[in-house]
Design a protein around this motif. Structure first.
Motif, PDB file in Angstrom:
ATOM      1  N   PHE A  29      28.206  42.161  24.618  1.00 33.55           N
ATOM      2  CA  PHE A  29      28.614  42.380  23.237  1.00 33.55           C
ATOM      3  C   PHE A  29      27.650  41.692  22.269  1.00 33.55           C
ATOM      4  N   LEU A  30      27.286  40.449  22.546  1.00 36.20           N
ATOM      5  CA  LEU A  30      26.473  39.675  21.626  1.00 36.20           C
ATOM      6  C   LEU A  30      24.994  40.061  21.648  1.00 36.20           C
ATOM      7  N   TRP A  31      24.461  40.264  22.824  1.00 32.89           N
ATOM      8  CA  TRP A  31      23.022  40.508  22.923  1.00 32.89           C
ATOM      9  C   TRP A  31      22.602  41.885  22.409  1.00 32.89           C
ATOM     10  N   ARG A  32      23.558  42.773  22.192  1.00 30.01           N
ATOM     11  CA  ARG A  32      23.182  44.082  21.650  1.00 30.01           C
ATOM     12  C   ARG A  32      22.655  43.977  20.223  1.00 30.01           C
ATOM     13  N   GLY A  34      18.946  31.519  22.108  1.00 29.75           N
ATOM     14  CA  GLY A  34      17.708  32.223  22.455  1.00 29.75           C
ATOM     15  C   GLY A  34      17.658  33.695  22.112  1.00 29.75           C
ATOM     16  N   MET A  35      18.562  34.170  21.274  1.00 31.25           N
ATOM     17  CA  MET A  35      18.449  35.561  20.826  1.00 31.25           C
ATOM     18  C   MET A  35      17.240  35.731  19.914  1.00 31.25           C
ATOM     19  N   VAL A  36      16.865  34.634  19.263  1.00 33.48           N
ATOM     20  CA  VAL A  36      15.629  34.588  18.494  1.00 33.48           C
ATOM     21  C   VAL A  36      14.890  33.313  18.876  1.00 33.48           C
ATOM     22  N   ASN A  37      13.585  33.386  18.865  1.00 38.90           N
ATOM     23  CA  ASN A  37      12.760  32.202  19.094  1.00 38.90           C
ATOM     24  C   ASN A  37      12.307  31.705  17.727  1.00 38.90           C
ATOM     25  N   PHE A  86      30.458  31.456  24.760  1.00 42.84           N
ATOM     26  CA  PHE A  86      31.696  31.184  24.029  1.00 42.84           C
ATOM     27  C   PHE A  86      31.713  29.735  23.549  1.00 42.84           C
ATOM     28  N   GLU A  87      31.351  28.823  24.430  1.00 41.90           N
ATOM     29  CA  GLU A  87      31.293  27.413  24.055  1.00 41.90           C
ATOM     30  C   GLU A  87      30.377  27.196  22.856  1.00 41.90           C
ATOM     31  N   MET A  88      29.182  27.775  22.902  1.00 48.32           N
ATOM     32  CA  MET A  88      28.224  27.569  21.824  1.00 48.32           C
ATOM     33  C   MET A  88      28.722  28.164  20.516  1.00 48.32           C
ATOM     34  N   LEU A  89      29.393  29.302  20.571  1.00 52.88           N
ATOM     35  CA  LEU A  89      29.902  29.901  19.339  1.00 52.88           C
ATOM     36  C   LEU A  89      30.983  29.010  18.721  1.00 52.88           C
ATOM     37  N   ILE A  90      31.845  28.444  19.561  1.00 55.13           N
ATOM     38  CA  ILE A  90      32.873  27.538  19.053  1.00 55.13           C
ATOM     39  C   ILE A  90      32.227  26.301  18.425  1.00 55.13           C
ATOM     40  N   GLY A 124      17.017  27.570  21.874  1.00 48.00           N
ATOM     41  CA  GLY A 124      16.109  28.711  21.941  1.00 48.00           C
ATOM     42  C   GLY A 124      15.936  29.311  23.315  1.00 48.00           C
ATOM     43  N   VAL A 125      16.506  28.683  24.339  1.00 50.48           N
ATOM     44  CA  VAL A 125      16.397  29.227  25.697  1.00 50.48           C
ATOM     45  C   VAL A 125      17.419  30.353  25.844  1.00 50.48           C
ATOM     46  N   PRO A 126      17.002  31.549  26.256  1.00 46.15           N
ATOM     47  CA  PRO A 126      17.942  32.673  26.386  1.00 46.15           C
ATOM     48  C   PRO A 126      19.117  32.332  27.298  1.00 46.15           C
ATOM     49  N   LEU A 127      20.319  32.500  26.764  1.00 45.07           N
ATOM     50  CA  LEU A 127      21.549  32.168  27.470  1.00 45.07           C
ATOM     51  C   LEU A 127      22.366  33.435  27.649  1.00 45.07           C
ATOM     52  N   HIS A 128      22.817  33.700  28.884  1.00 48.43           N
ATOM     53  CA  HIS A 128      23.541  34.938  29.167  1.00 48.43           C
ATOM     54  C   HIS A 128      24.883  34.712  29.860  1.00 48.43           C
TER      55      HIS A 128
END
Length: 204
Positions: A130-133, A185-188, A47-51, A37-41
């Motif tokens: 790209f992702l945060w939009r 962290g895009m959503v809490n 990329f790691e987290m998506l994989i 939940g911590v905002p990651l930028h």
């Protein structure tokens, strides 16, 4: 020497309340308390987290956490440029690696996703942008009282999934995308009874 009952009860009351999905495993507790939940930028870590979220499909997240360091070693610390060039010999090495999930489809997906990452970086300037939009560059602050009310997919996750698939990504269905959005962290989505809900809210 045994502690008096009233002291043990006091210690229990002092323990912070966490999201119901968090088990007592120390690795899981640390992940819940410091990462989820911590905002990651950072493009690389996104990329790691998506994989890893894709690898988790059909498995528990704790299983993936226990393998995360093995994945970092096996996948060149999730360097997308190197992963995008993996050949049949490298895939064979990965399939023989007991430290990771030895699933050919998931390994092939990591390669395709690395290639998609490079396309996004070239065409759109960066993975983070790209992702945060999908959340208009601002973490969504939810207020779910209990775990059963937390969704497993949202329109934003569905849109992300469609766009990633168009770019050749695999293992990025809406449920995977929403779990990813929660993790970075895009959503809490810490429930309101969890001590981290307010802390993560303040980070936004």
């Amino acid at each position: 020497m045994n502690q008096p009952l009233h002291l043990l009860q006091g210690l229990i009351l002092m323990l912070p309340e966490r999201c119901a999905w968090c088990s007592a495993d120390p690795l899981y507790v640390d992940y819940h308390d410091h990462e989820w939940g911590v905002p990651l930028h950072d493009d690389h870590r996104l990329f790691e987290m998506l994989i890893l979220e894709g690898v988790q499909a059909g498995l528990s997240w704790l299983t993936i956490l226990r393998k995360r360091e093995h994945y970092r070693a096996a996948f060149d610390d999730f360097d997308p440029e190197r992963i995008a060039r993996y050949d049949a010999a490298k895939i064979a090495d990965l399939l023989a690696n007991p430290g990771i999930v030895r699933n050919h489809l998931k390994i092939a997906a990591a390669i395709r996703n690395a290639q998609g990452y490079l396309t996004i970086r070239e065409q759109q300037g960066g993975f983070n942008a790209f992702l945060w939009r999908y959340v208009e560059f601002q973490p969504r602050q939810n207020a779910w009282p209990t775990l059963v009310e937390v969704p497993t997919r949202t329109p934003e996750a569905e849109a992300m999934s469609r766009d990633l698939k168009r770019l050749g990504f695999n293992f990025v269905g809406p449920t995977v995308c929403y779990a990813f959005m929660q993790a970075v962290g895009m959503v809490n989505d810490h429930t309101t009874n969890c001590f981290r809900h307010r802390e993560v809210q303040e980070l936004a």
